[in-house]
Design an enzyme around this catalytic site. Sequence first.
Site, PDB file in Angstrom:
ATOM      1  N   ASP A  82       0.782  -1.167  -0.205  1.00 47.63           N
ATOM      2  CA  ASP A  82      -0.003   0.042  -0.243  1.00 47.63           C
ATOM      3  C   ASP A  82       0.926   1.291  -0.024  1.00 47.63           C
ATOM      4  O   ASP A  82       1.860   1.256   0.442  1.00 47.63           O
ATOM      5  CB  ASP A  82      -0.924  -0.185   1.301  1.00 47.63           C
ATOM      6  CG  ASP A  82      -0.279  -0.086   2.562  1.00 47.63           C
ATOM      7  OD1 ASP A  82       0.571  -0.829   2.476  1.00 47.63           O
ATOM      8  OD2 ASP A  82      -0.467   0.408   3.479  1.00 47.63           O
ATOM      9  N   GLU A 140      -0.671  -2.074   5.038  1.00 48.73           N
ATOM     10  CA  GLU A 140       0.046  -1.863   6.429  1.00 48.73           C
ATOM     11  C   GLU A 140       0.113  -0.477   7.154  1.00 48.73           C
ATOM     12  O   GLU A 140       0.475  -0.490   8.454  1.00 48.73           O
ATOM     13  CB  GLU A 140       1.572  -2.065   5.883  1.00 48.73           C
ATOM     14  CG  GLU A 140       2.607  -2.543   7.098  1.00 48.73           C
ATOM     15  CD  GLU A 140       3.156  -1.064   7.725  1.00 48.73           C
ATOM     16  OE1 GLU A 140       3.552  -1.119   8.929  1.00 48.73           O
ATOM     17  OE2 GLU A 140       3.331   0.033   6.887  1.00 48.73           O
ATOM     18  N   HIS A 366       7.791   8.507   4.595  1.00 45.89           N
ATOM     19  CA  HIS A 366       6.508   9.448   4.789  1.00 45.89           C
ATOM     20  C   HIS A 366       6.604  10.879   4.314  1.00 45.89           C
ATOM     21  O   HIS A 366       6.013  11.456   5.057  1.00 45.89           O
ATOM     22  CB  HIS A 366       5.941   9.055   6.320  1.00 45.89           C
ATOM     23  CG  HIS A 366       5.512   7.866   6.386  1.00 45.89           C
ATOM     24  ND1 HIS A 366       4.526   7.540   7.093  1.00 45.89           N
ATOM     25  CD2 HIS A 366       6.133   6.459   5.872  1.00 45.89           C
ATOM     26  CE1 HIS A 366       4.344   6.063   7.257  1.00 45.89           C
ATOM     27  NE2 HIS A 366       5.211   5.435   6.729  1.00 45.89           N
TER      28      HIS A 366
END
Length: 395
Positions: A82, A140, A366
């Site tokens: 993902d 996840e 991220h």
Amino acid sequence: MEIQEELMKRLADDEEEMIKIRRHLHAHPELSNQEKATHDYIKNFYQGLDCRVSDCGDSYGITVDIDSGKPGPKLALRADFDALGIQETNDLPFKSQNQGVMHACGHDAHTAYLLVLAKNLIALKDQLRGSIRIIHQPAEEKAPSGALSMIAGGVLDGVDNVIGMHVMSTMPLGAIGYHSGDSQTGRSNFTVKFIGKGGHGSMPQLSNDAIVAGCYFVTALQTIVSRRVEPAAHASITVGSFDGLGTSNAIKEAVTLKGDIRIMDEDTRTVIHDQLERLIKGTEAMFGVKAEYEIVKDVPVLYNDPAFTKQVVTGLKSVTIPEITQVTDFGPQDPSEDFSYYALKKSSTFLYVGCDVADGAVHPHHSPNFMLDERCMLIAAKAAGTAALQYLLRD
């Protein structure tokens, strides 16, 4: 040619295929529990290969069983697929084509290396003993965890041990990292809505400002770790969202805050949850606001079984793989990882693959400019492939 040498050669020959797969996935990222196109792409990859492919769980999980036809243990290899709700800022020819969605954590690389490794293990399966289960896992990044869904769907049935890997932009290319015992933080999250009374900015005495209550709460929240958690413990609390948008001359009636908790042991989680609830109620009393809140226990601490980790690491150190320059204990890692759910059920280990890029800049996971050195995929495939061969062919 020995099977180890043959597998390494096959993987090296297929490095361009890994890169092609990764770039396709990077350009077409999908959020957790929305990965239908990625699911279909993965399943299509296995068409015509001698393996059993099955959907697993209540989302888009896939298992691939590679059976040697000979008795022996069953090893699972897991990768997630993902993406995140982040707008990519990298200028790449394969930049994300999906607005506001990006592979900002390397799951595209995880999937690419495991697909190509699985293809080659299928080709060599007659030389193996036992079996391998490939786990392609969705979701996840977001609760409810894709790992939980797949476990409920039987993904670990018959499995003896599980190995997972994650690329790490904070580790040098060529490094394989490991740690035994508690290795990645557990995670909780919370949402708090403070409700006061709205009004005109020129007459604050007639209102009850939820922003003031929320700001106090954010500041006081930092005292939980500094004054209520044992100094030697690993803990952090972050408020990542403060919904206080309004106009300059209006007192806000309500604000919603969302936060994140990381811990390295469950006792610390209990302390923080208790203190967080006390602080919420104290803020209610101090500012005369009402609070609606939810505190959710999410991912557990990731525990790498020491004996199994030692077995895998010893095996990796016993062979020469030119691309791997070091196999090192990098200590516990700060992020959380839902691989921890597998590790609660089966003796497992989770390894790290260095992927820092040559420009010397920091490209954090991220972040909208996350990047990795694509050579890390061949390193991951060779490390996981070596671990699989040594596991299935050990005396």
